[in-house]
Design a protein around this motif. Sequence first.
Motif: not given
Length: 123
Positions: A44-64, A108-113
Motif C-alpha cells: 500500500a505504501e509503494v502504491f501510494n508513493t509511486n502510483c496514486a499520483g495517477c491512479h488514486i483509488n484505482g482511477s486514472n487521471i490521464i486516461r479514464r 510483485i507486491d504492488v501488483s498483487a495489491y
Amino acid sequence: MSPQFKIILTLILLILTLAFAEIATNSQIAIADTATTPATATAAEVFNTNCAGCHINGSNIIRRGKNLKQKALKKYGMDSIANISNLVTNGKGIMPGYKNRLSEQQIIDVSAYVLSQAETDWK
C-alpha cells in the motif's frame, strides 16, 4: 452551434487534454524520480508513493478508461500479477517503468495489491 464552432471547441478541448496529460505525466515522473521507497515499505505504501499520483483509488487521471478497476484490468489483460508486474516494470505509452525505482519484490507486491484492491472496488 455552428459546425465551425464545434470543430474549434473540439480542438481546444483536445489541446487542453493533451497539455494536462503532459503536465500530469511530467509531474508524476518528477515525483517518482525523487521519491525513495524503502525496501521495507508495504505494498500500500509503494502504491501510494509511486502510483496514486495517477491512479488514486484505482482511477486514472490521464486516461479514464484505463483504470485499475476489475472490469478494465480484465479488458486489457491486466488481471494477473505477472501482467501487471510486466507493465509496472517496463511501463507503456505515457506510463513510465519502475524497474529502476522499485525492487522486483516491491513490483510483485504492488501488483498483487492492485488485484486485491480491484476485487473490493478500491474500498
